[in-house]
Design an enzyme around this catalytic site. Structure first.
Site, PDB file in Angstrom:
ATOM      1  N   ASP A  38       0.800  -1.297  -0.005  1.00 14.16           N
ATOM      2  CA  ASP A  38       0.057   0.125  -0.093  1.00 14.16           C
ATOM      3  C   ASP A  38       0.788   1.364   0.066  1.00 14.16           C
ATOM      4  O   ASP A  38       1.647   1.577   0.983  1.00 14.16           O
ATOM      5  CB  ASP A  38      -0.974  -0.099   1.193  1.00 14.16           C
ATOM      6  CG  ASP A  38      -1.849   1.119   1.331  1.00 14.16           C
ATOM      7  OD1 ASP A  38      -1.842   1.870   0.281  1.00 14.16           O
ATOM      8  OD2 ASP A  38      -2.520   1.254   2.189  1.00 14.16           O
ATOM      9  N   ASP A  46       8.524   2.125   2.060  1.00 18.80           N
ATOM     10  CA  ASP A  46       9.829   1.865   2.613  1.00 18.80           C
ATOM     11  C   ASP A  46       9.833   0.257   2.250  1.00 18.80           C
ATOM     12  O   ASP A  46      11.166  -0.215   1.778  1.00 18.80           O
ATOM     13  CB  ASP A  46       9.706   1.649   3.916  1.00 18.80           C
ATOM     14  CG  ASP A  46      10.068   3.237   4.699  1.00 18.80           C
ATOM     15  OD1 ASP A  46      10.633   4.051   4.117  1.00 18.80           O
ATOM     16  OD2 ASP A  46       9.539   3.443   5.816  1.00 18.80           O
ATOM     17  N   LYS A  49      -3.910  16.564  -7.854  1.00 19.02           N
ATOM     18  CA  LYS A  49      -3.169  16.406  -9.285  1.00 19.02           C
ATOM     19  C   LYS A  49      -2.515  17.789  -9.401  1.00 19.02           C
ATOM     20  O   LYS A  49      -1.286  17.767 -10.190  1.00 19.02           O
ATOM     21  CB  LYS A  49      -3.927  16.096 -10.378  1.00 19.02           C
ATOM     22  CG  LYS A  49      -4.419  14.463 -10.402  1.00 19.02           C
ATOM     23  CD  LYS A  49      -3.065  13.537 -10.611  1.00 19.02           C
ATOM     24  CE  LYS A  49      -3.268  12.407 -10.040  1.00 19.02           C
ATOM     25  NZ  LYS A  49      -2.188  11.234 -10.630  1.00 19.02           N
ATOM     26  N   ASN A  57       3.163   6.479 -10.792  1.00 20.86           N
ATOM     27  CA  ASN A  57       2.188   6.519 -11.357  1.00 20.86           C
ATOM     28  C   ASN A  57       0.817   6.158 -10.500  1.00 20.86           C
ATOM     29  O   ASN A  57      -0.322   6.667 -10.728  1.00 20.86           O
ATOM     30  CB  ASN A  57       2.329   5.810 -12.657  1.00 20.86           C
ATOM     31  CG  ASN A  57       0.969   5.302 -13.325  1.00 20.86           C
ATOM     32  OD1 ASN A  57       0.160   5.980 -14.031  1.00 20.86           O
ATOM     33  ND2 ASN A  57       0.270   4.178 -12.772  1.00 20.86           N
ATOM     34  N   TYR A  95      -9.353  15.089  -5.619  1.00 17.28           N
ATOM     35  CA  TYR A  95      -8.425  14.482  -6.762  1.00 17.28           C
ATOM     36  C   TYR A  95      -8.053  15.461  -7.618  1.00 17.28           C
ATOM     37  O   TYR A  95      -6.573  15.374  -7.718  1.00 17.28           O
ATOM     38  CB  TYR A  95      -9.269  13.412  -7.416  1.00 17.28           C
ATOM     39  CG  TYR A  95      -8.679  12.875  -8.725  1.00 17.28           C
ATOM     40  CD1 TYR A  95      -7.495  11.991  -8.607  1.00 17.28           C
ATOM     41  CD2 TYR A  95      -8.694  13.511  -9.975  1.00 17.28           C
ATOM     42  CE1 TYR A  95      -6.907  11.482  -9.687  1.00 17.28           C
ATOM     43  CE2 TYR A  95      -8.103  13.035 -10.914  1.00 17.28           C
ATOM     44  CZ  TYR A  95      -7.023  12.190 -10.867  1.00 17.28           C
ATOM     45  OH  TYR A  95      -6.293  11.624 -12.006  1.00 17.28           O
TER      46      TYR A  95
END
Ligand SMILES: NC(=O)c1ccc[n+]([C@@H]2O[C@H](COP(=O)([O-])OP(=O)(O)OC[C@H]3O[C@@H](n4cnc5c(N)ncnc54)[C@H](OP(=O)(O)O)[C@@H]3O)[C@@H](O)[C@H]2O)c1
Length: 263
Positions: A62, A70, A156, A87, A152
């Protein structure tokens, strides 16, 4: 004699959509891969990349959490990363006040926190080696206030802006930063964002493979940004001159729940 190792690319969110196609671009261009996504589907996608000749390390993690990032960094294990394709991301429809705050945090932590944490870790190594390419999947959504997709689009806008700034900081460091800015693209994005009842969710979209090829090429050329598709180029040009309040009203028509009509 030991064979020369191939360059290494990391692709996040490589299980589906644009990330899957970006990973295929890397494999087709002779990169080995580290691919990551949150769900088990990433293992199936990895087999496709292997079939193209890439050596693939696969991680289910996740990336909305620092621990997940990590784990990814540990999997790289000190290898030189030639290309980082950051991405992974997710959308979230409906009015902000009607959204579940856990879902809101997931968008912010995936799209922003996890993304920039990974870029900082891998970017430091690239700067040290004076070589590397970073591709960030931003969006033309970053130019437009996202009525009914407010968090959202804001995430971006953060990434689009961040990408240009980091690129300028690394101007003489041998590391390039490229922002891929797609428009609406045919992937699982709109279903996951619960936006299938919206006009944008039901509208015509770009092909994910085309978008990925455009982004990959821009990254290889060291370009600062690329908007995929002429209609998106036009939309982003218009967004630069139209007042934000008008853009926000236009976005309402595309993203309001039910704007797609019955189906
Ligand atoms: N589709 C569009 O219209 C559009 C337009 C502009 C920009 N974009 C951007 O393009 C990028 C890719 O999206 P897409 O359209 O290809 O959608 P997608 O098919 O839903 O793919 C999203 C990818 O990101 C991964 N991901 C999401 N959250 C994650 C997390 N917390 N940890 C690890 N992996 C995670 C998903 O894996 P899991 O399924 O395992 O979670 C999946 O591999 C996103 O950044 C999106 O914002 C999309």
């Amino acid at each position: 004699m030991a064979s020369k190792s191939k360059p290494l690319a990391i692709v996040t969110g490589a299980s589906t959509g644009i990330g899957y196609e970006l990973a295929k671009c890397c494999a087709a261009n002779d990169y080995d891969l580290v691919v990551v996504a949150d769900e088990p589907e990433i293992k199936k996608a990895a087999k496709d990349f292997e079939a193209m000749g890439a050596k693939v390390d696969t991680l289910q993690a996740d990336l909305a959490t620092l621990e997940g990032v990590d784990k990814l960094y540990a999997l790289i294990g000190g290898r030189s990363v030639d290309a980082l394709l950051a991405n992974a991301g997710r959308g979230l429809g409906k009015g902000f006040l009607d959204q579940d705050f856990d879902d809101v945090m997931r968008v912010v932590n995936t799209n922003i926190t996890g993304t920039i944490y990974l870029i900082q870790k891998v970017g430091r190594d690239m700067r040290e080696r004076k070589a590397g390419r970073i591709l960030i999947t931003g969006s033309i959504a970053g130019f437009i206030p996202g009525t009914y997709q407010a968090v959202y689009n804001a995430s971006k806008a953060f990434l689009d802006s961040f990408s240009f700034a980091l690129r300028a900081e690394l101007k003489d460091a041998g590391v390039t930063v490229t922002c891929l800015m797609p428009g609406a693209t045919e992937t699982e994005f709109f279903a996951r964002a619960d936006m299938l009842d919206t006009a944008v969710g039901q509208g015509k979209k770009d092909d994910a493979a085309d978008v990925a090829r455009t982004g990959f090429k821009a990254m290889m050329n060291g370009e600062g940004d690329v908007v995929s598709g002429w209609h998106n180029k036009l939309q982003s040009a218009i967004a630069n001159v139209v007042p934000a309040s008008i853009l926000a009203e236009q976005h309402r028509k595309k993203a309001a729940p039910g704007s797609g009509g019955t189906h």
